[in-house]
Design a protein around this motif. Structure first.
Motif, PDB file in Angstrom:
ATOM      1  N   ARG A 172      27.082  23.418  -3.280  1.00  0.00           N
ATOM      2  CA  ARG A 172      28.202  23.083  -2.402  1.00  0.00           C
ATOM      3  C   ARG A 172      29.189  22.150  -3.092  1.00  0.00           C
ATOM      4  O   ARG A 172      30.400  22.232  -2.869  1.00  0.00           O
ATOM      5  CB  ARG A 172      27.681  22.419  -1.127  1.00  0.00           C
ATOM      6  N   SER A 175      31.033  24.049  -6.388  1.00  0.00           N
ATOM      7  CA  SER A 175      32.010  25.093  -6.049  1.00  0.00           C
ATOM      8  C   SER A 175      33.372  24.509  -5.700  1.00  0.00           C
ATOM      9  O   SER A 175      34.335  25.249  -5.518  1.00  0.00           O
ATOM     10  CB  SER A 175      31.487  25.946  -4.881  1.00  0.00           C
ATOM     11  N   ARG A 176      33.457  23.198  -5.622  1.00  0.00           N
ATOM     12  CA  ARG A 176      34.719  22.534  -5.303  1.00  0.00           C
ATOM     13  C   ARG A 176      35.066  21.536  -6.411  1.00  0.00           C
ATOM     14  O   ARG A 176      34.585  20.405  -6.395  1.00  0.00           O
ATOM     15  CB  ARG A 176      34.596  21.808  -3.960  1.00  0.00           C
ATOM     16  N   HIS A 178      37.563  19.635  -7.056  1.00  0.00           N
ATOM     17  CA  HIS A 178      38.109  18.339  -6.649  1.00  0.00           C
ATOM     18  C   HIS A 178      36.999  17.426  -6.136  1.00  0.00           C
ATOM     19  O   HIS A 178      37.047  16.203  -6.297  1.00  0.00           O
ATOM     20  CB  HIS A 178      39.186  18.519  -5.585  1.00  0.00           C
ATOM     21  N   VAL A 179      35.944  18.030  -5.542  1.00  0.00           N
ATOM     22  CA  VAL A 179      34.799  17.241  -5.073  1.00  0.00           C
ATOM     23  C   VAL A 179      34.043  16.670  -6.264  1.00  0.00           C
ATOM     24  O   VAL A 179      33.580  15.521  -6.236  1.00  0.00           O
ATOM     25  CB  VAL A 179      33.862  18.096  -4.192  1.00  0.00           C
TER      26      VAL A 179
END
Length: 201
Positions: A172, A175-176, A178-179
């Motif tokens: 989770r 996949s991001r 920016h996270v």
């Protein structure tokens, strides 16, 4: 039982070791998190030896020695913050189970150093362990060693659980992009904040 419960509370409370283990789980998966937990657990050994041999009392009595250990810990935490912030390596969802031995060794060494350079652990063993050993205990050395072993076991189990949970959240997070960037910044700030707090201990 009181010793075990208190030790559990101490280990569950987030600190540098927990932070390092979670970071390892998020960035490199379950295996890395467990290895990090092993390293942090091994970092307890020097404090245990100091406590059972009386070195902790000598360290606590020497202001220079204690301050030296403290500021070495501060410097290492700031180094961890800087390293985390400048890390631009790509994260993948694949658990790196085939990590090179050198990488695993480096993770263990980092975990060991994080706890060795943590004077709060020395204070914990100095002030806490003796409360559970009678002054007239004929085998006080063995009793303190036994309690220290329980503390190490709790440390490993708790840290590994934190790490495995973090590893389960990897897909989770990764996949991001920016996270991932904010995750690294958050960990860097957290390491720096822990270093600053330690400096004023």
């Amino acid at each position: 039982m009181e010793f075990l419960l208190t030790s559990l509370v101490v280990c569950v409370t987030p600190g540098t070791g927990v932070l390092f283990t979670i970071a390892a789980g998020l960035s490199r998966g379950t295996r890395a998190a467990v290895i990090a937990a092993v390293g942090c657990t091994l970092g307890v050994v020097p404090h245990m030896i100091a406590a059972v041999t009386g070195l902790a009392a000598l360290l606590n009595a020497s202001a220079v020695a204690f301050e030296t250990l403290k500021y070495l810990g501060v410097a290492y935490l700031l180094y961890m913050a800087w390293s985390t912030l400048r890390d631009k390596s790509e994260l993948t969802t694949q658990d790196r189970g085939a990590d090179e031995p050198r990488s695993a060794g480096r993770t263990i060494l980092t975990g060991v150093l994080i706890n060795i350079l943590n004077p709060k652990l020395t204070l914990f063993f100095l002030a806490f362990l003796p409360q559970f050993v009678d002054a007239d205990e004929p085998y006080a050395f063995l009793r303190m060693t036994e309690l220290s072993a329980y503390f190490m076991l709790i440390t490993f189990v708790v840290f590994a659980a934190y790490g495995r949970f973090a590893a389960a959240m990897r897909s989770r997070v990764i996949s991001r992009p920016h996270v991932v960037r904010w995750m690294r910044r958050t960990f860097a700030v957290a390491f720096a904040a822990l270093g600053a707090r330690l400096a004023f201990l």
